[in-house]
Motif scaffolding. Structure first.
Motif, PDB file in Angstrom:
ATOM      1  N   MET A  39      -2.110  14.189  46.398  1.00  0.00           N
ATOM      2  CA  MET A  39      -0.987  14.941  46.946  1.00  0.00           C
ATOM      3  C   MET A  39      -1.131  15.047  48.452  1.00  0.00           C
ATOM      4  SD  MET A  39       1.759  16.416  45.716  1.00  0.00           S
ATOM      5  CE  MET A  39       3.129  17.339  46.414  1.00  0.00           C
ATOM      6  N   PRO A  40      -0.068  14.729  49.218  1.00  0.00           N
ATOM      7  CA  PRO A  40      -0.142  14.886  50.673  1.00  0.00           C
ATOM      8  C   PRO A  40      -0.518  16.315  51.043  1.00  0.00           C
ATOM      9  CG  PRO A  40       1.851  13.712  50.056  1.00  0.00           C
ATOM     10  CD  PRO A  40       1.225  14.202  48.783  1.00  0.00           C
ATOM     11  N   GLY A  41      -1.372  16.454  52.040  1.00  0.00           N
ATOM     12  CA  GLY A  41      -1.821  17.776  52.452  1.00  0.00           C
ATOM     13  C   GLY A  41      -3.276  18.000  52.128  1.00  0.00           C
ATOM     14  N   GLY A  42      -3.849  17.103  51.287  1.00  0.00           N
ATOM     15  CA  GLY A  42      -5.272  17.211  51.005  1.00  0.00           C
ATOM     16  C   GLY A  42      -5.564  17.930  49.712  1.00  0.00           C
ATOM     17  N   GLN A  43      -6.709  17.605  49.123  1.00  0.00           N
ATOM     18  CA  GLN A  43      -7.094  18.171  47.840  1.00  0.00           C
ATOM     19  C   GLN A  43      -7.295  19.677  47.907  1.00  0.00           C
ATOM     20  OE1 GLN A  43      -7.020  16.290  45.261  1.00  0.00           O
ATOM     21  NE2 GLN A  43      -7.768  17.726  43.714  1.00  0.00           N
TER      22      GLN A  43
ATOM     23  N   MET B 172       5.523  21.078  50.170  1.00  0.00           N
ATOM     24  CA  MET B 172       4.522  20.076  50.520  1.00  0.00           C
ATOM     25  C   MET B 172       5.090  18.670  50.371  1.00  0.00           C
ATOM     26  SD  MET B 172       0.653  19.722  49.006  1.00  0.00           S
ATOM     27  CE  MET B 172       0.406  21.505  49.168  1.00  0.00           C
ATOM     28  N   ALA B 173       5.838  18.448  49.302  1.00  0.00           N
ATOM     29  CA  ALA B 173       6.435  17.132  49.071  1.00  0.00           C
ATOM     30  C   ALA B 173       7.463  16.798  50.146  1.00  0.00           C
ATOM     31  CB  ALA B 173       7.088  17.101  47.688  1.00  0.00           C
ATOM     32  N   LEU B 174       8.354  17.749  50.445  1.00  0.00           N
ATOM     33  CA  LEU B 174       9.413  17.502  51.416  1.00  0.00           C
ATOM     34  C   LEU B 174       8.864  17.277  52.821  1.00  0.00           C
ATOM     35  CD1 LEU B 174      11.961  20.167  50.143  1.00  0.00           C
ATOM     36  CD2 LEU B 174      12.251  17.679  50.033  1.00  0.00           C
ATOM     37  N   SER B 175       7.735  17.906  53.137  1.00  0.00           N
ATOM     38  CA  SER B 175       7.165  17.764  54.478  1.00  0.00           C
ATOM     39  C   SER B 175       6.441  16.437  54.667  1.00  0.00           C
ATOM     40  CB  SER B 175       6.197  18.915  54.764  1.00  0.00           C
ATOM     41  OG  SER B 175       5.068  18.848  53.895  1.00  0.00           O
ATOM     42  N   ASN B 176       6.296  15.669  53.586  1.00  0.00           N
ATOM     43  CA  ASN B 176       5.595  14.389  53.678  1.00  0.00           C
ATOM     44  C   ASN B 176       6.488  13.199  53.342  1.00  0.00           C
ATOM     45  OD1 ASN B 176       2.443  14.771  54.126  1.00  0.00           O
ATOM     46  ND2 ASN B 176       3.186  16.509  52.931  1.00  0.00           N
ATOM     47  N   GLY B 177       7.782  13.369  53.518  1.00  0.00           N
ATOM     48  CA  GLY B 177       8.715  12.257  53.395  1.00  0.00           C
ATOM     49  C   GLY B 177       8.749  11.643  52.005  1.00  0.00           C
TER      50      GLY B 177
ATOM     51  N   VAL C  54      14.442  10.474  32.158  1.00  0.00           N
ATOM     52  CA  VAL C  54      15.476  11.485  32.410  1.00  0.00           C
ATOM     53  C   VAL C  54      14.842  12.790  32.869  1.00  0.00           C
ATOM     54  CG1 VAL C  54      17.292  12.893  31.363  1.00  0.00           C
ATOM     55  CG2 VAL C  54      17.129  10.456  30.821  1.00  0.00           C
ATOM     56  N   TRP C  55      13.778  13.207  32.180  1.00  0.00           N
ATOM     57  CA  TRP C  55      13.128  14.451  32.570  1.00  0.00           C
ATOM     58  C   TRP C  55      12.454  14.338  33.935  1.00  0.00           C
ATOM     59  CZ3 TRP C  55      13.947  19.167  31.245  1.00  0.00           C
ATOM     60  CH2 TRP C  55      14.474  19.456  29.992  1.00  0.00           C
ATOM     61  N   THR C  56      11.965  13.157  34.271  1.00  0.00           N
ATOM     62  CA  THR C  56      11.385  12.958  35.601  1.00  0.00           C
ATOM     63  C   THR C  56      12.450  13.113  36.674  1.00  0.00           C
ATOM     64  OG1 THR C  56       9.691  11.457  34.738  1.00  0.00           O
ATOM     65  CG2 THR C  56      10.162  11.327  37.091  1.00  0.00           C
ATOM     66  N   LEU C  57      13.635  12.573  36.427  1.00  0.00           N
ATOM     67  CA  LEU C  57      14.720  12.649  37.402  1.00  0.00           C
ATOM     68  C   LEU C  57      15.182  14.077  37.639  1.00  0.00           C
ATOM     69  CD1 LEU C  57      16.843   9.528  36.372  1.00  0.00           C
ATOM     70  CD2 LEU C  57      15.311   9.764  38.344  1.00  0.00           C
ATOM     71  N   THR C  58      14.989  14.967  36.660  1.00  0.00           N
ATOM     72  CA  THR C  58      15.387  16.362  36.873  1.00  0.00           C
ATOM     73  C   THR C  58      14.561  17.011  37.987  1.00  0.00           C
ATOM     74  OG1 THR C  58      13.860  17.223  35.179  1.00  0.00           O
ATOM     75  CG2 THR C  58      16.101  16.651  34.472  1.00  0.00           C
ATOM     76  N   GLY C  59      13.416  16.412  38.329  1.00  0.00           N
ATOM     77  CA  GLY C  59      12.607  16.947  39.417  1.00  0.00           C
ATOM     78  C   GLY C  59      13.285  16.861  40.771  1.00  0.00           C
ATOM     79  N   ILE C  60      14.337  16.058  40.860  1.00  0.00           N
ATOM     80  CA  ILE C  60      15.093  15.978  42.116  1.00  0.00           C
ATOM     81  C   ILE C  60      15.758  17.317  42.423  1.00  0.00           C
ATOM     82  CG2 ILE C  60      17.065  14.862  43.247  1.00  0.00           C
ATOM     83  CD1 ILE C  60      16.382  12.339  41.610  1.00  0.00           C
ATOM     84  N   VAL C  61      16.153  18.043  41.370  1.00  0.00           N
ATOM     85  CA  VAL C  61      16.890  19.301  41.561  1.00  0.00           C
ATOM     86  C   VAL C  61      16.073  20.336  42.326  1.00  0.00           C
ATOM     87  CG1 VAL C  61      18.064  21.212  40.404  1.00  0.00           C
ATOM     88  CG2 VAL C  61      18.327  18.870  39.546  1.00  0.00           C
ATOM     89  N   PRO C  62      14.832  20.669  41.900  1.00  0.00           N
ATOM     90  CA  PRO C  62      14.065  21.652  42.686  1.00  0.00           C
ATOM     91  C   PRO C  62      13.787  21.196  44.111  1.00  0.00           C
ATOM     92  CG  PRO C  62      12.711  20.701  40.938  1.00  0.00           C
ATOM     93  CD  PRO C  62      14.117  20.302  40.665  1.00  0.00           C
ATOM     94  N   LEU C  63      13.680  19.898  44.333  1.00  0.00           N
ATOM     95  CA  LEU C  63      13.482  19.400  45.694  1.00  0.00           C
ATOM     96  C   LEU C  63      14.724  19.666  46.550  1.00  0.00           C
ATOM     97  CD1 LEU C  63      11.689  15.983  45.045  1.00  0.00           C
ATOM     98  CD2 LEU C  63      10.686  18.042  46.053  1.00  0.00           C
ATOM     99  N   VAL C  64      15.890  19.389  45.991  1.00  0.00           N
ATOM    100  CA  VAL C  64      17.138  19.623  46.730  1.00  0.00           C
ATOM    101  C   VAL C  64      17.321  21.110  47.002  1.00  0.00           C
ATOM    102  CG1 VAL C  64      19.660  19.482  46.600  1.00  0.00           C
ATOM    103  CG2 VAL C  64      18.271  17.540  45.868  1.00  0.00           C
ATOM    104  N   VAL C  65      17.071  21.933  45.996  1.00  0.00           N
ATOM    105  CA  VAL C  65      17.211  23.386  46.171  1.00  0.00           C
ATOM    106  C   VAL C  65      16.271  23.884  47.258  1.00  0.00           C
ATOM    107  CG1 VAL C  65      16.851  25.622  45.067  1.00  0.00           C
ATOM    108  CG2 VAL C  65      18.033  23.801  43.828  1.00  0.00           C
ATOM    109  N   ASN C  66      15.038  23.413  47.245  1.00  0.00           N
ATOM    110  CA  ASN C  66      14.077  23.850  48.255  1.00  0.00           C
ATOM    111  C   ASN C  66      14.406  23.323  49.641  1.00  0.00           C
ATOM    112  OD1 ASN C  66      11.289  25.311  47.451  1.00  0.00           O
ATOM    113  ND2 ASN C  66      12.188  24.317  45.675  1.00  0.00           N
TER     114      ASN C  66
END
Length: 265
Positions: free
Chosen positions: A41-45, A61-66, A122-134
């Motif tokens: 994960m970006p940001g270090g263990q 953390m995800a959004l800050s690492n492109g 399909v369930w993996t793609l739902t992870g886009i939603v919390p990223l967009v909200v954040n």
């Protein structure tokens, strides 16, 4: 050679549910990966160990690492969804495999793999939603500034949806895999993908409010993950699943109202 034939005969005699066994093993490995923090994960263990369970932390953390951070987040989210959703989906996967009797082993494996894989996708793609909200409203900052209001509001949202007709329409499809397969059956690998996609949409419709609450309390908080996985599994598999969904909705409403009143006083 004789040992292999004996093993195959034993499987046939015992009717060992291979699809169920494989599904449970995949889910178990997914839980091990989540609990053991096997992911980069970006940001270090160290940051990952300290902050991944905090509300909004994994998404920030995800959004800050492109794109690298977003891709890794979706990978982790997908593994989490497999861990949480696969066990309660075993009846569907088994029934689908049983509809393929007479198909060659390679053809059966391909179609079952497409069915199970599409469900995970399909369930993996739902992870886009919390990223967009954040990206629009950072949950971490909101939790620090207005934690009570955020928690109370998310509980009320969960309550409203748990008690809504749409919840039960989706839940009944999830609870009746045989009925779904009879009414949506399509042949071939493409048919397997389409059927799995359609069933996944019902599952997302059934469970999205629980996952929205999970994101608010910490999308990678293992305790909440386990509790929510138990609730959604029971909703989908036991005779009193619909009653449980209503009880969860009522408890969420009472808890949300109480938290909001305390926060506003």
């Amino acid at each position: 050679m004789g040992t292999q034939d004996s093993f195959r005969d034993r499987i046939r005699r015992q009717r060992l549910p291979i699809v169920a066994l494989v599904t449970y093993v995949i889910a178990l490995l997914a839980w091990a990966a989540v609990i053991g923090r096997w992911f980069p994960m970006p940001g270090g263990q160290m940051d990952m160990q300290m902050h991944m369970s905090d509300p909004g932390a994994p998404e920030a953390m995800a959004l800050s690492n492109g794109m690298t951070g977003i891709s890794l987040y979706l990978l982790i989210w997908g593994v989490m969804m497999v861990a949480m959703m696969y066990p309660s989906s075993v009846p569907l996967f088994r029934l689908y495999a049983e509809t393929l009797e007479g198909t060659t082993p390679a053809g059966k494996a391909t179609r079952v793999g497409a069915f199970i894989g599409t469900y995970a996708l399909v369930w993996t793609l739902t992870g886009i939603v919390p990223l967009v909200v954040n990206a629009l409203v950072p949950i971490g900052s909101l939790a620090n500034a207005h934690g009570g209001l955020l928690m109370g509001g998310s509980l009320l949202l969960l309550s409203v949806y748990q008690l809504s007709p749409y919840k039960y329409r989706c839940l009944r499809n999830c609870r009746s895999p045989l009925g779904f397969l009879l009414s949506h059956h399509q042949p071939g690998v493409r048919g397997a993908v389409r059927m799995s996609w359609q069933f996944s949409v019902f599952c997302v419709g059934c469970c999205w409010a629980l996952f929205a609450f999970m994101v608010v309390v910490g999308s990678m908080n293992i305790v909440w993950m386990a509790l929510i996985a138990v609730v959604l599994s029971l909703e989908r598999s036991v005779a009193w699943g619909e009653k449980l969904a209503r009880v969860v909705g009522m408890l969420a409403g009472i808890s949300g109202s109480t938290v909001l009143l305390i926060s506003l006083v």
